[in-house]
Design an enzyme around this catalytic site. Structure first.
Site, PDB file in Angstrom:
ATOM      1  N   ASP A  22      47.560  37.102  45.272  1.00 61.19           N
ATOM      2  CA  ASP A  22      46.194  37.922  45.865  1.00 61.19           C
ATOM      3  C   ASP A  22      46.477  38.616  47.169  1.00 61.19           C
ATOM      4  O   ASP A  22      45.712  39.371  47.649  1.00 61.19           O
ATOM      5  CB  ASP A  22      45.215  37.072  46.001  1.00 61.19           C
ATOM      6  CG  ASP A  22      44.317  36.660  44.591  1.00 61.19           C
ATOM      7  OD1 ASP A  22      44.364  37.917  43.788  1.00 61.19           O
ATOM      8  OD2 ASP A  22      43.909  35.863  44.513  1.00 61.19           O
ATOM      9  N   ASP A  61      44.177  40.458  36.647  1.00 55.88           N
ATOM     10  CA  ASP A  61      43.565  40.753  38.191  1.00 55.88           C
ATOM     11  C   ASP A  61      45.042  41.251  38.748  1.00 55.88           C
ATOM     12  O   ASP A  61      44.829  42.095  39.889  1.00 55.88           O
ATOM     13  CB  ASP A  61      43.174  39.629  38.854  1.00 55.88           C
ATOM     14  CG  ASP A  61      42.428  38.741  38.154  1.00 55.88           C
ATOM     15  OD1 ASP A  61      42.622  38.594  36.921  1.00 55.88           O
ATOM     16  OD2 ASP A  61      41.348  38.270  38.784  1.00 55.88           O
TER      17      ASP A  61
END
Length: 294
Positions: free
Chosen positions: A12, A77
């Site tokens: 992330d 993602d």
């Protein structure tokens, strides 16, 4: 947040550094931000598995991921991290960041999408051979369902790839994802989707304002490449819905978040019908893009 540039145990960093330092560089030109962006890209690339051509999203030796039997899980993602790699390549002159981003986008294009152009959440690879081991949806209703925010991540990610590469395949993929989202029979009239397109308890199921905000922001950019397809008008409709009292909180309420009614992960029983930071982020980004277009 500059210590995040050394973070290597999950994927992330693209969100964390892109949404902060990359925007900061664009707005202020502060040269100190360049080092953070490039070092973060290097950290992200430690998760690159060249045999499969993917960036491994999660480690599999701890938490609920360890219980799934995965080897090299990659989530949709991850498309949102590619902007960091493209920018790091431009800043540093190192083509390897660009090459990894393109390889990753191509492998995802090949393996992550169903015939109707919806995406799985998780594809598990053999990191050496690249063989697909599992196709799962961890945060959606079932493995074969279309998790709403995942569709938004894919849409945004491929438009971002088109911005940097001008590869028409990425533009066409974004159009296909758009068609799935907006032709789906369970999409509400206000265009703010349920947390999963296939969830059975419609219309009582929770909405996901974060998926709507990300989609709207993407459509503003898409409208600059294809101006006569009604994409901006659809984005405006979503933003009007999100700006209504149903979704936009009164100042000082809602934990001081802007938007209400987002969903993190119902299967994990976390963040259900709550405000989420990325809902607010892409709502604000959408407003900025709308203002710039007009």
């Amino acid at each position: 947040m500059d210590s995040v540039k050394y973070l290597k145990w999950h994927h992330d960093v693209g969100f964390m550094i892109g949404c902060s330092f990359l925007n900061g560089l664009r707005e202020t030109g502060n040269p100190a931000y360049k080092d953070v962006i490039v070092e973060a890209a290097r950290s992200l690339c430690t998760r690159y598995r060249p045999g499969a051509g993917v960036i491994q999203s999660w480690d599999t030796d701890k938490g609920w991921m360890a219980e799934r039997g995965w080897t090299c899980p990659v989530i949709i993602d991850n498309m949102m991290n590619l902007e960091l790699l493209f920018e790091a390549s431009l800043i540093s002159g190192d083509p390897s960041f660009y090459e990894i981003a393109v390889r990753y986008a191509d492998v995802t294009l090949e393996n992550h999408f169903r015939d109707d152009h919806s995406s799985y959440h998780v594809i598990d690879y053999d990191p050496v051979s690249g063989k697909v081991l599992h196709k799962h949806t961890a945060q959606g209703y079932t493995h074969e369902s279309a998790w709403a925010r995942g569709q938004a991540w894919g849409l945004y990610g491929y438009i971002t790839c088109y911005r940097y590469t001008k590869d028409v395949r990425y533009l066409k993929q974004a159009q296909k994802i758009h068609a799935f989202i907006f032709n789906y029979e369970n999409l509400p009239e206000d265009l703010v989707p349920y947390w999963d397109y296939n969830v059975p308890d419609i219309p009582k199921a929770p909405r996901d304002a974060s998926a709507a905000a990300c989609t709207a922001s993407t459509l503003y950019e898409l409208s600059t490449y294809l101006p006569d397809k009604g994409y901006k008008e659809k984005a405006d409709q979503i933003m009007e819905s999100l700006s209504s009292p149903r979704y936009r909180a009164k100042v000082g309420t809602n934990g001081n978040f802007i938007l209400k009614h987002s969903v993190g992960s119902i299967p994990h029983d976390v963040e259900i019908d709550v405000p989420l930071n990325y809902a607010d982020y892409y709502f604000l980004e959408g407003l900025i893009r709308k203002k710039e277009l007009e």
